[in-house]
Write a protein that holds these residues in place. Sequence first.
Motif, PDB file in Angstrom:
ATOM      1  N   LEU A  87     -31.290 -26.882   2.278  1.00 29.05           N
ATOM      2  CA  LEU A  87     -31.217 -28.120   3.063  1.00 29.05           C
ATOM      3  C   LEU A  87     -31.453 -29.350   2.186  1.00 29.05           C
ATOM      4  CD1 LEU A  87     -33.017 -27.041   6.377  1.00 29.05           C
ATOM      5  CD2 LEU A  87     -30.592 -27.547   6.077  1.00 29.05           C
ATOM      6  N   VAL A  88     -32.360 -29.209   1.218  1.00 28.12           N
ATOM      7  CA  VAL A  88     -32.633 -30.336   0.308  1.00 28.12           C
ATOM      8  C   VAL A  88     -31.387 -30.599  -0.544  1.00 28.12           C
ATOM      9  CG1 VAL A  88     -34.009 -31.054  -1.699  1.00 28.12           C
ATOM     10  CG2 VAL A  88     -35.147 -30.052   0.290  1.00 28.12           C
ATOM     11  N   LEU A  89     -30.789 -29.526  -1.074  1.00 29.93           N
ATOM     12  CA  LEU A  89     -29.592 -29.698  -1.922  1.00 29.93           C
ATOM     13  C   LEU A  89     -28.439 -30.336  -1.139  1.00 29.93           C
ATOM     14  CD1 LEU A  89     -29.547 -26.401  -4.039  1.00 29.93           C
ATOM     15  CD2 LEU A  89     -30.019 -28.732  -4.817  1.00 29.93           C
ATOM     16  N   LYS A  90     -28.337 -29.980   0.151  1.00 26.87           N
ATOM     17  CA  LYS A  90     -27.258 -30.541   0.981  1.00 26.87           C
ATOM     18  C   LYS A  90     -27.583 -31.946   1.485  1.00 26.87           C
ATOM     19  CE  LYS A  90     -25.117 -26.378   2.889  1.00 26.87           C
ATOM     20  NZ  LYS A  90     -25.236 -25.408   3.996  1.00 26.87           N
ATOM     21  N   GLY A  91     -28.793 -32.435   1.173  1.00 27.38           N
ATOM     22  CA  GLY A  91     -29.189 -33.775   1.609  1.00 27.38           C
ATOM     23  C   GLY A  91     -29.549 -33.846   3.090  1.00 27.38           C
ATOM     24  N   LYS A  92     -29.814 -32.662   3.719  1.00 27.23           N
ATOM     25  CA  LYS A  92     -30.139 -32.677   5.150  1.00 27.23           C
ATOM     26  C   LYS A  92     -31.651 -32.762   5.406  1.00 27.23           C
ATOM     27  CE  LYS A  92     -26.042 -30.263   6.723  1.00 27.23           C
ATOM     28  NZ  LYS A  92     -25.498 -29.084   7.353  1.00 27.23           N
ATOM     29  N   LEU A  93     -32.424 -32.539   4.361  1.00 28.54           N
ATOM     30  CA  LEU A  93     -33.895 -32.559   4.492  1.00 28.54           C
ATOM     31  C   LEU A  93     -34.466 -33.014   3.155  1.00 28.54           C
ATOM     32  CD1 LEU A  93     -36.240 -31.412   6.463  1.00 28.54           C
ATOM     33  CD2 LEU A  93     -36.219 -29.407   4.986  1.00 28.54           C
ATOM     34  N   LYS A  94     -35.604 -33.698   3.230  1.00 29.96           N
ATOM     35  CA  LYS A  94     -36.280 -34.060   1.970  1.00 29.96           C
ATOM     36  C   LYS A  94     -37.526 -33.188   1.851  1.00 29.96           C
ATOM     37  CE  LYS A  94     -34.845 -38.892   1.578  1.00 29.96           C
ATOM     38  NZ  LYS A  94     -34.294 -39.309   2.876  1.00 29.96           N
ATOM     39  N   ARG A  95     -37.835 -32.783   0.631  1.00 29.64           N
ATOM     40  CA  ARG A  95     -39.022 -31.946   0.437  1.00 29.64           C
ATOM     41  C   ARG A  95     -40.256 -32.620   1.024  1.00 29.64           C
ATOM     42  NH1 ARG A  95     -42.933 -29.659   1.023  1.00 29.64           N
ATOM     43  NH2 ARG A  95     -44.219 -28.505  -0.472  1.00 29.64           N
ATOM     44  N   GLU A  96     -40.349 -33.950   0.867  1.00 27.99           N
ATOM     45  CA  GLU A  96     -41.557 -34.650   1.315  1.00 27.99           C
ATOM     46  C   GLU A  96     -41.696 -34.725   2.837  1.00 27.99           C
ATOM     47  OE1 GLU A  96     -39.321 -35.717  -0.883  1.00 27.99           O
ATOM     48  OE2 GLU A  96     -38.786 -37.818  -0.631  1.00 27.99           O
ATOM     49  N   GLU A  97     -40.655 -34.256   3.568  1.00 28.22           N
ATOM     50  CA  GLU A  97     -40.704 -34.317   5.033  1.00 28.22           C
ATOM     51  C   GLU A  97     -41.327 -33.066   5.656  1.00 28.22           C
ATOM     52  OE1 GLU A  97     -36.768 -36.939   6.184  1.00 28.22           O
ATOM     53  OE2 GLU A  97     -36.466 -34.816   5.788  1.00 28.22           O
ATOM     54  N   VAL A  98     -41.398 -31.975   4.879  1.00 22.53           N
ATOM     55  CA  VAL A  98     -41.787 -30.697   5.474  1.00 22.53           C
ATOM     56  C   VAL A  98     -43.125 -30.199   4.907  1.00 22.53           C
ATOM     57  CG1 VAL A  98     -40.223 -29.505   3.882  1.00 22.53           C
ATOM     58  CG2 VAL A  98     -41.000 -28.311   5.870  1.00 22.53           C
ATOM     59  N   VAL A  99     -43.950 -29.662   5.807  1.00 20.10           N
ATOM     60  CA  VAL A  99     -45.295 -29.210   5.421  1.00 20.10           C
ATOM     61  C   VAL A  99     -45.314 -27.679   5.381  1.00 20.10           C
ATOM     62  CG1 VAL A  99     -47.744 -29.230   6.087  1.00 20.10           C
ATOM     63  CG2 VAL A  99     -46.318 -31.270   6.474  1.00 20.10           C
ATOM     64  N   VAL A 100     -45.572 -27.145   4.191  1.00 21.76           N
ATOM     65  CA  VAL A 100     -45.555 -25.685   4.019  1.00 21.76           C
ATOM     66  C   VAL A 100     -46.984 -25.174   3.837  1.00 21.76           C
ATOM     67  CG1 VAL A 100     -44.712 -23.777   2.585  1.00 21.76           C
ATOM     68  CG2 VAL A 100     -43.246 -25.768   3.014  1.00 21.76           C
ATOM     69  N   VAL A 101     -47.350 -24.250   4.724  1.00 19.50           N
ATOM     70  CA  VAL A 101     -48.666 -23.610   4.656  1.00 19.50           C
ATOM     71  C   VAL A 101     -48.440 -22.163   4.233  1.00 19.50           C
ATOM     72  CG1 VAL A 101     -50.692 -22.904   6.000  1.00 19.50           C
ATOM     73  CG2 VAL A 101     -49.498 -25.040   6.584  1.00 19.50           C
ATOM     74  N   SER A 102     -49.150 -21.697   3.206  1.00 17.90           N
ATOM     75  CA  SER A 102     -49.082 -20.267   2.892  1.00 17.90           C
ATOM     76  C   SER A 102     -50.496 -19.720   2.691  1.00 17.90           C
ATOM     77  CB  SER A 102     -48.192 -19.991   1.682  1.00 17.90           C
ATOM     78  OG  SER A 102     -47.898 -18.602   1.664  1.00 17.90           O
ATOM     79  N   LYS A 103     -50.585 -18.404   2.517  1.00 27.41           N
ATOM     80  CA  LYS A 103     -51.908 -17.771   2.512  1.00 27.41           C
ATOM     81  C   LYS A 103     -51.962 -16.630   1.499  1.00 27.41           C
ATOM     82  CE  LYS A 103     -51.595 -18.029   7.563  1.00 27.41           C
ATOM     83  NZ  LYS A 103     -50.239 -17.588   7.874  1.00 27.41           N
ATOM     84  N   ALA A 104     -53.179 -16.280   1.090  1.00 29.11           N
ATOM     85  CA  ALA A 104     -53.363 -15.126   0.201  1.00 29.11           C
ATOM     86  C   ALA A 104     -54.644 -14.398   0.574  1.00 29.11           C
ATOM     87  CB  ALA A 104     -53.431 -15.593  -1.241  1.00 29.11           C
ATOM     88  N   GLY A 105     -54.668 -13.119   0.298  1.00 33.65           N
ATOM     89  CA  GLY A 105     -55.861 -12.305   0.582  1.00 33.65           C
ATOM     90  C   GLY A 105     -55.527 -10.828   0.671  1.00 33.65           C
TER      91      GLY A 105
END
Length: 387
Positions: A87-105
């Motif tokens: 989506l970023v490459l296609k110009g449909k979304l900017k990285r700074e618009e989306v919040v990514v949560v991930s986890k480890a354990g």
Amino acid sequence: MIKGSATMQGTWNYAHKHQELSYQLLGQTGLSISGAGFGCYRVDAVFSEHVDVLTKALLAGINLIDTSATYADGGSERLVGNVVKELVLKGKLKREEVVVVSKAGYLQGTNYQVSQERKSEERPFPELVLYDEGLEHCIHPEFLEDQLTRSIDRLQMETIDCFLLHNPEYYLLWAKKQKMVKAEARAEYLRRIKNAFTHLEHEVEKGRILSYGISSNTFPYQQNDFAFTSLSEIWDIAQSISPKHHFRVIEFPLNLFETAAMTEINQPGEQTLVEFALNKGLGVLTNRPLNAIKEERLIRLDHAVYQGEAAQQALQFKEKVAALELSWKNVSKLNQLAFRVLHSTTGITAVLVGMRKARYVEDIVQELRHTYAPSDKKETWKRIREL
Ligand SMILES: NC(=O)c1ccc[n+]([C@@H]2O[C@H](COP(=O)([O-])OP(=O)(O)OC[C@H]3O[C@@H](n4cnc5c(N)ncnc54)[C@H](OP(=O)(O)O)[C@@H]3O)[C@@H](O)[C@H]2O)c1
């Protein structure tokens, strides 16, 4: 590699583009997030339907994604990376618009194999919790560093916006099985969390994460439960590391059958978990809104899965809940009501939903169009507990 991270301005712009939907600030991160998050528990890069549905959600106004290293053995993070990058490459979304949560354990699947190999090379991950056959757990800095490198690689992102310790309470569950003395187990649990947080502060400095937190199923437990994770104790740990710490987010189950986060007084000052979190300015993410677990039994909060007498009971239950608040009365589907109850409760920043089908995204986006008068619904939640 996708450069950058979510930003205050970027997420605000995204919210502004979808101003008919509801957004909130994720605690003190300053990031604007949609009232529902795309829950990635059972999605995988290998399924084209999951690619399509995550794409749809991101374009429809959902800018919060909740994933984990362990979901689909890394396939879930790969999906998120592929979709956001496309989506970023296609110009449909900017990285700074989306919040990514991930986890480890968790050490399952590939992680478990890596762990066994390291043991055979006599360099095991330190402080491993040997929970069960094929399942280990760890929150030691050496493991977190390894996991973060792998997650960044799968997500193809320079920075993960929020990195959570994934169910650290496995240590307590293990300690209970070992018949350890409760006070000793709890002291060791907090020592491990402090070590992990100290490491995560270094990762913030390095720019690999923006903030961190904990996802724990035992945050809402009773204080005297062996496996209880006390938010106030965790808060004190973060403060002791630095008053300028980056502990920003908590995640836990809350739904029409698992009501404790709203009803159990387990924090100082006669507060519930959600009240304490709200007072400390923490971002609050709730999970399993539609898949409740009660007495080890799964209860689906979707009338479409029931037939005959069970369908009648589900309808009656829905009517009883809907009668508790004026703004819940006109909801026709149990799944939407189950979501609305959470979304209309003050203190809950976003509800994570496992929406792996297009029509599930449509249901949730429809719900995000509703605005509600803010209210803590404390008494209402007590009544839900009694139903
Ligand atoms: N479960 C946990 O203990 C846990 C723990 C930590 C984090 N999380 C996070 O929280 C997210 C949400 O939890 P979850 O995925 O376990 O459970 P959930 O979102 O409560 O429920 C998912 C289930 O609900 C169904 N569903 C989803 N949207 C629907 C809709 N609009 N109408 C009818 N049915 C619908 C799904 O059906 P299908 O079977 O057809 O997909 C699936 O069976 C996870 O994806 C994960 O990111 C969960």
